[in-house]
Design an enzyme around this catalytic site. Structure first.
Site, PDB file in Angstrom:
ATOM      1  N   TYR A  17       0.825  -1.225   0.000  1.00 42.19           N
ATOM      2  CA  TYR A  17       0.000   0.000   0.000  1.00 42.19           C
ATOM      3  C   TYR A  17       0.852   1.264   0.000  1.00 42.19           C
ATOM      4  O   TYR A  17       0.483   2.263   0.620  1.00 42.19           O
ATOM      5  CB  TYR A  17      -0.918   0.056   1.229  1.00 42.19           C
ATOM      6  CG  TYR A  17      -1.786  -1.151   1.426  1.00 42.19           C
ATOM      7  CD1 TYR A  17      -2.811  -1.448   0.545  1.00 42.19           C
ATOM      8  CD2 TYR A  17      -1.586  -2.005   2.496  1.00 42.19           C
ATOM      9  CE1 TYR A  17      -3.616  -2.561   0.728  1.00 42.19           C
ATOM     10  CE2 TYR A  17      -2.383  -3.124   2.684  1.00 42.19           C
ATOM     11  CZ  TYR A  17      -3.401  -3.384   1.795  1.00 42.19           C
ATOM     12  OH  TYR A  17      -4.194  -4.480   1.984  1.00 42.19           O
ATOM     13  N   TYR A 158     -14.508  -5.215   3.350  1.00 42.51           N
ATOM     14  CA  TYR A 158     -13.133  -5.539   2.940  1.00 42.51           C
ATOM     15  C   TYR A 158     -12.857  -6.974   3.373  1.00 42.51           C
ATOM     16  O   TYR A 158     -13.004  -7.315   4.545  1.00 42.51           O
ATOM     17  CB  TYR A 158     -12.113  -4.599   3.594  1.00 42.51           C
ATOM     18  CG  TYR A 158     -10.700  -5.012   3.252  1.00 42.51           C
ATOM     19  CD1 TYR A 158     -10.156  -4.712   2.000  1.00 42.51           C
ATOM     20  CD2 TYR A 158      -9.925  -5.751   4.149  1.00 42.51           C
ATOM     21  CE1 TYR A 158      -8.868  -5.134   1.662  1.00 42.51           C
ATOM     22  CE2 TYR A 158      -8.652  -6.175   3.817  1.00 42.51           C
ATOM     23  CZ  TYR A 158      -8.129  -5.866   2.571  1.00 42.51           C
ATOM     24  OH  TYR A 158      -6.865  -6.280   2.233  1.00 42.51           O
ATOM     25  N   ASP A 250     -16.719 -13.392   8.171  1.00 41.18           N
ATOM     26  CA  ASP A 250     -15.304 -13.041   8.077  1.00 41.18           C
ATOM     27  C   ASP A 250     -14.917 -12.391   9.401  1.00 41.18           C
ATOM     28  O   ASP A 250     -15.127 -11.196   9.604  1.00 41.18           O
ATOM     29  CB  ASP A 250     -15.081 -12.099   6.899  1.00 41.18           C
ATOM     30  CG  ASP A 250     -13.621 -11.655   6.780  1.00 41.18           C
ATOM     31  OD1 ASP A 250     -12.823 -11.973   7.693  1.00 41.18           O
ATOM     32  OD2 ASP A 250     -13.289 -10.990   5.784  1.00 41.18           O
ATOM     33  N   LYS A 279      -5.253 -12.923  11.404  1.00 43.98           N
ATOM     34  CA  LYS A 279      -4.821 -11.809  12.254  1.00 43.98           C
ATOM     35  C   LYS A 279      -4.473 -12.252  13.689  1.00 43.98           C
ATOM     36  O   LYS A 279      -3.397 -12.755  13.920  1.00 43.98           O
ATOM     37  CB  LYS A 279      -5.845 -10.678  12.222  1.00 43.98           C
ATOM     38  CG  LYS A 279      -5.878 -10.024  10.839  1.00 43.98           C
ATOM     39  CD  LYS A 279      -6.349  -8.605  10.825  1.00 43.98           C
ATOM     40  CE  LYS A 279      -6.001  -7.943   9.523  1.00 43.98           C
ATOM     41  NZ  LYS A 279      -7.126  -7.700   8.612  1.00 43.98           N
TER      42      LYS A 279
END
Ligand code: PLP
Length: 440
Positions: A17, A158, A250, A279
């Site tokens: 990014y 997302y 998710d 994560k």
């Protein structure tokens, strides 16, 4: 003279990014401890976003490190077809009863995006596997029953950066270049009291078109830390399931205590069919993804017909070190729960003070996540604010990385009272200073 790490980085690295033209040199981090990151000059920074939401027990945790070392001496990796190993089985055994639903199978992959890819493939193939067993003229399986060839997703979602995960994510500058290569889900608004009736009639009308729905329960993270109504989501999911739509939660971000409960799904009555985790799964130590499913989905892939196999895997599927880190992280979660409720309590109290600052919009908190927008009503200000806050925070010994104009604070569960104070003080300082001296 030795070349600095920053200079060497500039020669060989392409950062995520990151627009490398005119980019600020990255900070060389040499070690971490608890909530702190230390640079090569000995400066400490509070990791106020848990290194992109992954770190939950603090950095370089000695307990996880010791477990990893012992496992590395025993078995670092082995192919996961035709072989199995203790860390993978033990982690699945330990994880399944903790999950919010009747999950009975764990499929391992490498990260959040791959966990999502696997979930989407499972949902789509679940339906194609129900098709008539005989091959069609072309040798392919026949069409899905009821023509369930679409996926539902929410606006502002997302789900990751690989092609399938991008496809079910909100279209944005992140996906623009790939638009014509993405498959098209049907995007709808997240359910709320205002739109619920409309969404329910949409489901009655078109529900049978969809193989599955993918959603971030309660909190859309990268979409701007958008929090939405649990009760409306619950009613919507029940109705979707009533139409046979598979529900894919998710929980890559919301899992492992982030929202105050172990999983965001615990705020809901309706239980998902598939759940994606990553994560915090390894405490933020190693890359690992989990896609867990119910037995009903697993059974739809059981067949004498080889074509009904889930043909998906990765070189590092169920890496023993990553599974070991996840097991160690679960050991630490008991202690982590104290941190979660401490942070949640402090966020709730700080939240009450925020409306008194004129440039704060839409202040909100959910568990360990505090978020608000900074707004003076001028667009150029909004665009300029994120890098300015990051820069000013670093000078104050804090790492923050706003999403556009959305500032959020999401610390590791081990953060100390003093460190929390330091971050809140910095936020207040920003709210006062930027209101007086708008950023240009
Ligand atoms: C971060 C994130 C992903 C993608 O995970 P990666 O490990 O970055 O590929 C997917 N879903 C949600 C909700 C996320 O926050």
């Amino acid at each position: 003279m030795t070349t600095s790490l920053t200079q060497r980085d500039r020669q060989v690295i392409w950062h995520p990014y990151t627009q490398h033209k005119g980019f600020l040199p990255p900070i060389p981090v040499v070690k971490g401890k608890g909530s702190l990151l230390f640079d090569d000059e000995g400066n400490a920074y509070i990791d106020a976003i848990s290194s992109w939401w992954v770190n939950i027990h603090g950095h370089a945790h000695p307990y996880i490190a010791e477990k990893l070392y012992q496992q590395a001496l025993r078995l670092e990796h082995v192919i996961f077809t035709g072989f199995t190993h203790e860390p993978a089985v033990a982690l699945a055994e330990r994880l399944l009863p903790l999950l919010p639903g009747d999950f009975s199978r764990v499929f391992y992959s490498d990260n959040g995006s791959t966990a999502v890819e696997v979930a989407i493939k499972m949902a789509i193939q679940y339906w194609s596997n129900q098709a008539d067993t005989g091959p069609s003229a072309s040798g392919a399986l026949r069409a899905r029953p009821g023509g369930r060839n679409k996926v539902l997703a929410f606006h502002h979602s997302y789900h990751g950066d690989t092609f399938g995960a991008m496809s079910v994510s909100e279209r944005s500058v992140f996906t623009d270049a790939f638009r014509e290569y993405l498959f098209e889900p049907v995007f709808i608004d997240t359910p709320s009291l205002e739109n619920l009736d409309e969404l329910l009639s949409f489901l009655r009308l078109r529900g049978k078109e969809f193989a599955g729905i993918i959603y971030e329960p309660l909190l859309q993270g990268a979409g701007g830390m958008r929090m939405y109504d649990a009760a409306s989501l619950d009613r919507f999911l029940s109705a979707a399931a009533g139409q046979g739509i598979l529900c894919i939660a998710d929980e890559v971000l919301t899992g492992f205590g982030r929202t105050g409960k172990l999983f965001a799904g615990e705020y809901l009555q309706h239980k998902a069919d598939i759940i994606c985790l990553s994560k915090g799964l390894t405490g933020g130590t190693m890359a690992l993804g989990v896609t867990a499913t119910t037995e009903r989905i697993f059974e739809a892939f059981l067949s004498d017909d080889k074509r009904k196999t889930l043909f998906h895997g990765h070189s590092f599927t169920a890496n023993p070190l990553a599974c070991t880190a996840a097991l160690a992280s679960l050991d630490l979660l008991e202690e982590g729960r104290r941190g979660i409720s401490y942070i949640s309590g402090r966020h709730a109290r700080f939240l009450e003070t925020l409306p008194s600052y004129p440039i704060v919009r839409n202040a909100r908190a959910l568990g360990t996540i505090l978020a608000f927008e900074i707004n003076t009503g001028r667009d150029e200000y909004i665009n300029a604010i994120a890098p300015v806050i990051t820069r000013d925070a670093l000078a104050a010994g804090i790492y923050l990385r706003p999403l556009g104009s959305t500032v959020y604070f999401m610390p590791p569960y081990c953060i100390t009272e003093k460190e929390m104070d330091q971050v809140y003080d910095f936020l207040v300082h920003c709210l006062v200073q930027y209101a007086e001296q708008p950023v240009t």
